[in-house]
Motif scaffolding. Structure first.
Motif, PDB file in Angstrom:
ATOM      1  N   SER A 166       0.825  -1.213   0.000  1.00 27.31           N
ATOM      2  CA  SER A 166       0.000   0.000   0.000  1.00 27.31           C
ATOM      3  C   SER A 166       0.862   1.266   0.000  1.00 27.31           C
ATOM      4  N   HIS A 167       2.181   1.094  -0.002  1.00 26.39           N
ATOM      5  CA  HIS A 167       3.129   2.209  -0.016  1.00 26.39           C
ATOM      6  C   HIS A 167       2.891   3.152   1.166  1.00 26.39           C
ATOM      7  N   THR A 168       2.599   2.568   2.305  1.00 28.81           N
ATOM      8  CA  THR A 168       2.359   3.358   3.511  1.00 28.81           C
ATOM      9  C   THR A 168       3.683   3.605   4.222  1.00 28.81           C
ATOM     10  N   ASP A 169       4.039   4.869   4.372  1.00 28.06           N
ATOM     11  CA  ASP A 169       5.299   5.202   5.037  1.00 28.06           C
ATOM     12  C   ASP A 169       5.086   5.979   6.332  1.00 28.06           C
ATOM     13  N   LYS A 170       3.826   6.089   6.747  1.00 27.36           N
ATOM     14  CA  LYS A 170       3.520   6.812   7.984  1.00 27.36           C
ATOM     15  C   LYS A 170       2.199   6.314   8.538  1.00 27.36           C
ATOM     16  N   ILE A 171       2.162   6.012   9.813  1.00 25.57           N
ATOM     17  CA  ILE A 171       0.891   5.792  10.506  1.00 25.57           C
ATOM     18  C   ILE A 171       0.959   6.513  11.849  1.00 25.57           C
ATOM     19  N   ASP A 172      -0.196   6.935  12.310  1.00 25.15           N
ATOM     20  CA  ASP A 172      -0.261   7.625  13.594  1.00 25.15           C
ATOM     21  C   ASP A 172      -0.686   6.704  14.726  1.00 25.15           C
ATOM     22  N   ALA A 173      -1.490   5.694  14.396  1.00 25.50           N
ATOM     23  CA  ALA A 173      -2.017   4.840  15.460  1.00 25.50           C
ATOM     24  C   ALA A 173      -2.538   3.538  14.877  1.00 25.50           C
ATOM     25  N   ILE A 174      -2.636   2.530  15.743  1.00 23.44           N
ATOM     26  CA  ILE A 174      -3.291   1.267  15.406  1.00 23.44           C
ATOM     27  C   ILE A 174      -4.404   1.038  16.422  1.00 23.44           C
ATOM     28  N   LEU A 175      -5.598   0.764  15.921  1.00 25.48           N
ATOM     29  CA  LEU A 175      -6.721   0.362  16.760  1.00 25.48           C
ATOM     30  C   LEU A 175      -6.861  -1.153  16.667  1.00 25.48           C
ATOM     31  N   PHE A 176      -7.167  -1.785  17.793  1.00 22.87           N
ATOM     32  CA  PHE A 176      -7.372  -3.230  17.783  1.00 22.87           C
ATOM     33  C   PHE A 176      -8.818  -3.571  18.133  1.00 22.87           C
ATOM     34  N   THR A 177      -9.406  -4.429  17.302  1.00 23.13           N
ATOM     35  CA  THR A 177     -10.774  -4.883  17.541  1.00 23.13           C
ATOM     36  C   THR A 177     -10.823  -5.933  18.638  1.00 23.13           C
ATOM     37  N   HIS A 178      -9.809  -6.820  18.670  1.00 26.00           N
ATOM     38  CA  HIS A 178      -9.709  -7.863  19.686  1.00 26.00           C
ATOM     39  C   HIS A 178      -8.317  -8.476  19.622  1.00 26.00           C
ATOM     40  N   GLY A 179      -8.078  -9.484  20.441  1.00 28.69           N
ATOM     41  CA  GLY A 179      -6.718  -9.960  20.629  1.00 28.69           C
ATOM     42  C   GLY A 179      -6.326 -11.219  19.894  1.00 28.69           C
ATOM     43  N   HIS A 180      -7.136 -11.699  18.961  1.00 31.42           N
ATOM     44  CA  HIS A 180      -6.763 -12.909  18.233  1.00 31.42           C
ATOM     45  C   HIS A 180      -5.565 -12.647  17.326  1.00 31.42           C
ATOM     46  N   LYS A 181      -4.758 -13.708  17.124  1.00 36.16           N
ATOM     47  CA  LYS A 181      -3.475 -13.561  16.432  1.00 36.16           C
ATOM     48  C   LYS A 181      -3.617 -13.027  15.008  1.00 36.16           C
ATOM     49  N   VAL A 218     -15.867  -7.946  21.448  1.00 36.67           N
ATOM     50  CA  VAL A 218     -14.961  -7.293  20.507  1.00 36.67           C
ATOM     51  C   VAL A 218     -15.506  -5.903  20.186  1.00 36.67           C
ATOM     52  N   LEU A 219     -14.696  -5.093  19.531  1.00 36.50           N
ATOM     53  CA  LEU A 219     -15.108  -3.741  19.173  1.00 36.50           C
ATOM     54  C   LEU A 219     -15.028  -3.516  17.667  1.00 36.50           C
ATOM     55  N   GLY A 220     -16.015  -2.812  17.150  1.00 38.59           N
ATOM     56  CA  GLY A 220     -15.911  -2.168  15.859  1.00 38.59           C
ATOM     57  C   GLY A 220     -15.699  -0.690  16.117  1.00 38.59           C
ATOM     58  N   PHE A 221     -15.473   0.081  15.058  1.00 37.27           N
ATOM     59  CA  PHE A 221     -15.203   1.508  15.255  1.00 37.27           C
ATOM     60  C   PHE A 221     -15.931   2.347  14.208  1.00 37.27           C
ATOM     61  N   ARG A 222     -16.638   3.373  14.699  1.00 35.12           N
ATOM     62  CA  ARG A 222     -17.215   4.378  13.815  1.00 35.12           C
ATOM     63  C   ARG A 222     -16.320   5.607  13.832  1.00 35.12           C
ATOM     64  N   ILE A 266     -13.810   9.013  17.645  1.00 34.28           N
ATOM     65  CA  ILE A 266     -13.990   7.592  17.339  1.00 34.28           C
ATOM     66  C   ILE A 266     -15.017   7.011  18.316  1.00 34.28           C
ATOM     67  N   ILE A 267     -15.996   6.319  17.780  1.00 29.08           N
ATOM     68  CA  ILE A 267     -17.046   5.712  18.591  1.00 29.08           C
ATOM     69  C   ILE A 267     -16.896   4.191  18.539  1.00 29.08           C
ATOM     70  N   PRO A 268     -16.562   3.541  19.662  1.00 31.71           N
ATOM     71  CA  PRO A 268     -16.503   2.074  19.673  1.00 31.71           C
ATOM     72  C   PRO A 268     -17.901   1.469  19.547  1.00 31.71           C
ATOM     73  N   ILE A 269     -17.977   0.346  18.843  1.00 34.85           N
ATOM     74  CA  ILE A 269     -19.225  -0.389  18.653  1.00 34.85           C
ATOM     75  C   ILE A 269     -19.026  -1.790  19.228  1.00 34.85           C
ATOM     76  N   ARG A 270     -19.806  -2.134  20.232  1.00 40.44           N
ATOM     77  CA  ARG A 270     -19.636  -3.418  20.913  1.00 40.44           C
ATOM     78  C   ARG A 270     -20.373  -4.541  20.198  1.00 40.44           C
ATOM     79  N   GLY A 271     -19.728  -5.678  20.101  1.00 41.68           N
ATOM     80  CA  GLY A 271     -20.356  -6.876  19.565  1.00 41.68           C
ATOM     81  C   GLY A 271     -19.718  -8.107  20.170  1.00 41.68           C
ATOM     82  N   LEU A 272     -20.228  -9.277  19.812  1.00 49.50           N
ATOM     83  CA  LEU A 272     -19.686 -10.537  20.310  1.00 49.50           C
ATOM     84  C   LEU A 272     -19.129 -11.371  19.157  1.00 49.50           C
TER      85      LEU A 272
END
Length: 254
Positions: free
Chosen positions: A62-77, A157-161, A145-151
């Motif tokens: 994706s030719h990404t050379d910069k990111i500011d943050a990583i959000l995680f939905t859950h902890g699976h590998k 786990v979380l989704g994100f709006r 950012i608004i977290p969206i809860r689900g199972l």
């Protein structure tokens, strides 16, 4: 806002090692899927949601050379396994990368990447700053950012709006109160593993039902298994505003 699908596959990706099904043998690049992840670019920042085992290659292609943050939905590998490769961004940007996740996910990160938190760190280990989030809205560099809860079966786990975009993966249940948080979005991305019932993921029909309730302008399906079928054939069966996502697809939101 620009949305780029870094990966749209399941925990094993597509093709699956050793599988000889028509999807895994397909020559259509839209049937080749890395583990699910997405890049979100706004005027303020670049955010990645989930850094699975394919994270390094996803950043390269994706030719990404910069990111500011990583959000995680859950902890699976398949969603955390590539975090070590933020080391490249540490070197380029000369700073740590901000990580946002629930406390249970941060515990997994601390355990799996314990060398990054050692008292006497080995030179070159990932430099990350952990931020604990809950179901409450939060901001990154002024972006709400608004977290969206689900199972995910029994796992919360979380989704994100983010503004008029929402990303949901690895869910098979979401309460009506959370669906209400999605009203008014333009683009919904939601997981749809396959047509048959599954223990921990939405089926195609279940995802379409949520899309019908939310009524986004456009919806894309992600976290797609080889059991779903060929991209070309399934795409022809979908409503006009619903599409199968595929790796490296980019969408601009005004």
């Amino acid at each position: 806002m620009r949305i780029t699908f870094l990966g749209t596959g399941t925990s094993q990706g597509v093709p699956i090692i050793g599988c000889k099904c028509p999807v895994c043998l397909s020559n259509d690049k839209k049937d080749k899927r890395l583990r699910s992840s997405v890049l979100i670019e706004t005027n303020q920042l670049k955010i990645v949601i989930d850094s699975g085992p394919d994270f390094r290659y996803q950043m390269l292609r994706s030719h990404t050379d910069k990111i500011d943050a990583i959000l995680f939905t859950h902890g699976h590998k398949d969603h955390t396994g590539g975090l070590d490769d933020v080391r490249a961004f540490n070197y380029i940007l000369q700073k740590p990368i901000d990580i946002y996740a629930e406390e249970r996910v941060l515990r997994i990160i601390r355990k799996d990447f314990d060398y990054a938190f050692a008292e006497n760190k080995y030179p070159g280990v990932p430099e990350i700053i952990l931020h604990t989030i809950t179901e409450q809205p939060f901001e990154i560099n002024g972006c709400p950012i608004i977290p969206i809860r689900g199972l995910h079966y029994r796992l919360p786990v979380l989704g994100f709006r983010i503004e008029k975009f929402c990303y949901i993966t690895d869910m098979n249940h979401i309460d009506q109160t959370e669906i209400e948080k999605l009203k008014g979005i333009e683009l919904l991305v939601i997981n749809a593993l396959r047509k048959e019932k599954h223990l921990s993921h939405f089926t195609l029909d279940e995802a379409l039902s949520i899309i019908h309730q939310v009524k986004p302008q456009t919806a894309y399906l992600t976290h797609i298994s080889h059991q779903m079928g060929l991209h070309k054939e399934i795409s022809a069966e979908l409503p006009p505003n619903v599409h199968l996502a595929y790796d490296q697809l980019s969408i601009n939101l005004s």
